[in-house]
Design a protein around this motif. Sequence first.
Motif, PDB file in Angstrom:
ATOM      1  N   LEU A 197       3.884   5.822  -5.418  1.00 28.58           N
ATOM      2  CA  LEU A 197       3.950   5.922  -6.870  1.00 28.58           C
ATOM      3  C   LEU A 197       2.807   6.746  -7.457  1.00 28.58           C
ATOM      4  CD1 LEU A 197       4.946   2.232  -7.711  1.00 28.58           C
ATOM      5  CD2 LEU A 197       6.428   4.260  -7.770  1.00 28.58           C
ATOM      6  N   ASN A 198       1.673   6.867  -6.737  1.00 27.29           N
ATOM      7  CA  ASN A 198       0.493   7.597  -7.243  1.00 27.29           C
ATOM      8  C   ASN A 198      -0.040   8.558  -6.177  1.00 27.29           C
ATOM      9  OD1 ASN A 198      -0.105   5.820  -9.824  1.00 27.29           O
ATOM     10  ND2 ASN A 198       0.185   4.383  -8.112  1.00 27.29           N
ATOM     11  N   LYS A 214      -3.370  10.666  -7.257  1.00 23.83           N
ATOM     12  CA  LYS A 214      -4.529   9.786  -7.396  1.00 23.83           C
ATOM     13  C   LYS A 214      -5.035   9.366  -6.012  1.00 23.83           C
ATOM     14  CE  LYS A 214      -4.440   6.842 -10.714  1.00 23.83           C
ATOM     15  NZ  LYS A 214      -4.118   5.636 -11.542  1.00 23.83           N
ATOM     16  N   THR A 215      -4.098   9.106  -5.100  1.00 25.63           N
ATOM     17  CA  THR A 215      -4.478   8.721  -3.742  1.00 25.63           C
ATOM     18  C   THR A 215      -5.224   9.847  -3.021  1.00 25.63           C
ATOM     19  OG1 THR A 215      -2.519   7.292  -3.613  1.00 25.63           O
ATOM     20  CG2 THR A 215      -3.599   7.894  -1.531  1.00 25.63           C
ATOM     21  N   VAL A 216      -4.732  11.082  -3.204  1.00 25.13           N
ATOM     22  CA  VAL A 216      -5.381  12.233  -2.561  1.00 25.13           C
ATOM     23  C   VAL A 216      -6.806  12.397  -3.064  1.00 25.13           C
ATOM     24  CG1 VAL A 216      -5.349  14.745  -2.362  1.00 25.13           C
ATOM     25  CG2 VAL A 216      -3.233  13.441  -2.073  1.00 25.13           C
ATOM     26  N   TRP A 217      -6.980  12.343  -4.415  1.00 28.00           N
ATOM     27  CA  TRP A 217      -8.319  12.552  -4.975  1.00 28.00           C
ATOM     28  C   TRP A 217      -9.272  11.425  -4.607  1.00 28.00           C
ATOM     29  CZ3 TRP A 217      -9.369  17.193  -5.939  1.00 28.00           C
ATOM     30  CH2 TRP A 217      -8.441  18.065  -6.535  1.00 28.00           C
ATOM     31  N   LEU A 218      -8.773  10.198  -4.574  1.00 30.42           N
ATOM     32  CA  LEU A 218      -9.630   9.081  -4.166  1.00 30.42           C
ATOM     33  C   LEU A 218     -10.029   9.202  -2.697  1.00 30.42           C
ATOM     34  CD1 LEU A 218      -7.960   6.031  -5.981  1.00 30.42           C
ATOM     35  CD2 LEU A 218     -10.220   7.016  -6.444  1.00 30.42           C
ATOM     36  N   ILE A 259       0.844  -1.212   0.000  1.00 31.55           N
ATOM     37  CA  ILE A 259       0.000   0.000   0.000  1.00 31.55           C
ATOM     38  C   ILE A 259       0.868   1.246   0.000  1.00 31.55           C
ATOM     39  CG2 ILE A 259      -1.672   1.320   1.352  1.00 31.55           C
ATOM     40  CD1 ILE A 259      -2.807  -1.319   2.353  1.00 31.55           C
ATOM     41  N   GLY A 260       1.927   1.231   0.821  1.00 29.91           N
ATOM     42  CA  GLY A 260       2.816   2.389   0.860  1.00 29.91           C
ATOM     43  C   GLY A 260       3.480   2.625  -0.479  1.00 29.91           C
TER      44      GLY A 260
END
Length: 284
Positions: free
Chosen positions: A39-40, A43-47, A33-34
């Motif tokens: 790497l993204n 995308k992680t913030v928006w999700l 997960i880390g």
Amino acid sequence: MAAGGPVAGEQLPALERCGSLVDTFMHEKFSKIGMLVGLNPWKTVWLSLFGALCCMSGFATLRVETRPENLWMPTGTEASDEQDRYQAFFDDSNARFSYVIAVDAAAADADDGVAAHGMLADGKLRALLDFHDRVAGFSVRVEGAEWDWASLCVPLPSDGSPCATWSALGAWDYDAATLAADADARATLGAWKDASELEAFVGGLALDADGAPASASALMISYVNQAHRKNVDGSWVDEPNELWEDKFLDIAGEYEGKGGKDGIRLYKFATKSWSDEFGEEIGA
């Protein structure tokens, strides 16, 4: 044996093996997960934001419960069942009360008590009956329907009134012509009810030497309406009565202040006066 470590081939204790398995599992899963987050990052913030907004969407349908019977008594309890049984026979939420107390405006302004016959003077009685006629005559509109006092009140015909109302004006059946034609209004009042009964709505009653009403410092008119409340988003709302009481209080307000109106001053109250007062205090 090496200092601080197990002997070669020696099996670890059960608790340590369990901890090792948990540590290995957490390391393998969360390292993935880390790595994915690293790497993204965007995308992680928006999700994450999207997930939070989805969870917050329930606030749009949030309803604030204000009904006291649901706020202070848990539903489904024995106490709640007993309250339901009681209200099936004695539901005190089905009535709304309004009243005015009328005093002689001149005497009130001078602060010298009752002048002449006080509120039992012919002119004062006619002024109070005129106020009552105005209250009985207006209507309010709610969702296309007209609501007047006769359609809102508790039906209890007595003393010339079709509704539950109590005042000294019942001695003349709430009829202006009957009152105007009366040559001795105080004698009529005394013949209608005795002094002990009159004291329920006649304040400061004074009797003459013959025991007949001579003067009074105040008269009260009480009105009792049926509740027409509905549950709207967790709150009881009675729009027909609340609009009617607004108009009632507006009319009574014309008789307030120094000098009053038509020689009388009114002090007013209605069921919605409580919510109006608390609303002003909360909003202050």
